[in-house]
Design a protein around this motif. Sequence first.
Motif, PDB file in Angstrom:
ATOM      1  N   ALA A  57      40.407  44.442  28.046  1.00 38.63           N
ATOM      2  CA  ALA A  57      39.280  45.375  28.060  1.00 38.63           C
ATOM      3  C   ALA A  57      38.428  45.084  29.297  1.00 38.63           C
ATOM      4  CB  ALA A  57      38.440  45.203  26.792  1.00 38.63           C
ATOM      5  N   ALA A  58      37.577  46.017  29.657  1.00 34.19           N
ATOM      6  CA  ALA A  58      36.729  45.863  30.842  1.00 34.19           C
ATOM      7  C   ALA A  58      35.846  44.621  30.759  1.00 34.19           C
ATOM      8  CB  ALA A  58      35.869  47.104  31.043  1.00 34.19           C
ATOM      9  N   ASP A  59      35.467  44.234  29.548  1.00 35.26           N
ATOM     10  CA  ASP A  59      34.567  43.085  29.378  1.00 35.26           C
ATOM     11  C   ASP A  59      35.282  41.836  28.856  1.00 35.26           C
ATOM     12  OD1 ASP A  59      35.081  44.076  26.843  1.00 35.26           O
ATOM     13  OD2 ASP A  59      32.995  43.969  26.169  1.00 35.26           O
ATOM     14  N   SER A  60      36.590  41.767  29.011  1.00 36.76           N
ATOM     15  CA  SER A  60      37.352  40.597  28.548  1.00 36.76           C
ATOM     16  C   SER A  60      36.953  39.344  29.309  1.00 36.76           C
ATOM     17  CB  SER A  60      38.858  40.834  28.731  1.00 36.76           C
ATOM     18  OG  SER A  60      39.316  41.850  27.891  1.00 36.76           O
ATOM     19  N   ALA A  61      37.228  38.195  28.688  1.00 31.45           N
ATOM     20  CA  ALA A  61      36.962  36.898  29.319  1.00 31.45           C
ATOM     21  C   ALA A  61      38.225  36.050  29.237  1.00 31.45           C
ATOM     22  CB  ALA A  61      35.816  36.188  28.619  1.00 31.45           C
ATOM     23  N   LEU A  64      36.270  33.323  33.495  1.00 30.74           N
ATOM     24  CA  LEU A  64      36.480  34.508  34.322  1.00 30.74           C
ATOM     25  C   LEU A  64      36.094  35.696  33.452  1.00 30.74           C
ATOM     26  CD1 LEU A  64      40.039  33.503  35.505  1.00 30.74           C
ATOM     27  CD2 LEU A  64      37.964  33.331  36.852  1.00 30.74           C
ATOM     28  N   ARG A  65      35.199  36.513  33.940  1.00 29.40           N
ATOM     29  CA  ARG A  65      34.725  37.646  33.135  1.00 29.40           C
ATOM     30  C   ARG A  65      34.999  38.959  33.849  1.00 29.40           C
ATOM     31  NH1 ARG A  65      30.992  33.569  32.392  1.00 29.40           N
ATOM     32  NH2 ARG A  65      30.702  32.964  30.219  1.00 29.40           N
ATOM     33  N   GLY A  66      35.575  39.905  33.118  1.00 33.35           N
ATOM     34  CA  GLY A  66      35.825  41.230  33.650  1.00 33.35           C
ATOM     35  C   GLY A  66      37.176  41.352  34.331  1.00 33.35           C
ATOM     36  N   LEU A  67      37.608  42.595  34.490  1.00 27.89           N
ATOM     37  CA  LEU A  67      38.946  42.868  35.015  1.00 27.89           C
ATOM     38  C   LEU A  67      39.150  42.412  36.455  1.00 27.89           C
ATOM     39  CD1 LEU A  67      39.686  46.368  33.443  1.00 27.89           C
ATOM     40  CD2 LEU A  67      40.682  44.160  32.828  1.00 27.89           C
ATOM     41  N   ALA A  68      38.122  42.482  37.291  1.00 25.95           N
ATOM     42  CA  ALA A  68      38.298  42.068  38.693  1.00 25.95           C
ATOM     43  C   ALA A  68      38.642  40.582  38.776  1.00 25.95           C
ATOM     44  CB  ALA A  68      37.048  42.382  39.507  1.00 25.95           C
TER      45      ALA A  68
END
Length: 135
Positions: free
Chosen positions: A28-32, A40-44
Amino acid sequence: MRSTRDVLDHHLQCFGACDLEGTLADYAADSALLTPDGALRGLASIREFFARAYAEFEQPGTTFSMRQLLVEGDCAFVCWDGETADHTYEAASDTFVVRDGRIAVQTFAAKSDAVKEGSRLAPAPVGARFGQVAW
């Protein structure tokens, strides 16, 4: 909606194929992604981690052996060993929390050593090798 087992099976298939876009589709966009070196947080950030991992794991001669795979409700756990041209990975483990058919949180840890003297990569913390974001 995909089950935890479905998400894990897809994730492992994409990892084995070094399929970056397929891998990212599981998050998800807000995955960790939590590593011994930080979160590491977020898709980038997750994209950077896997891009670096795949650069190493797609090298010729890479081996991977699954030691354990467990799924319980919205949680999954894998334990594995691997060897690339540059490193050995012993008792590596990943834990996944799946929500709404996506990986919400993943943990990763491994014992990693250089395979041979003169390896392209010096031994380094795994998260540092694959990239991390400061909290």
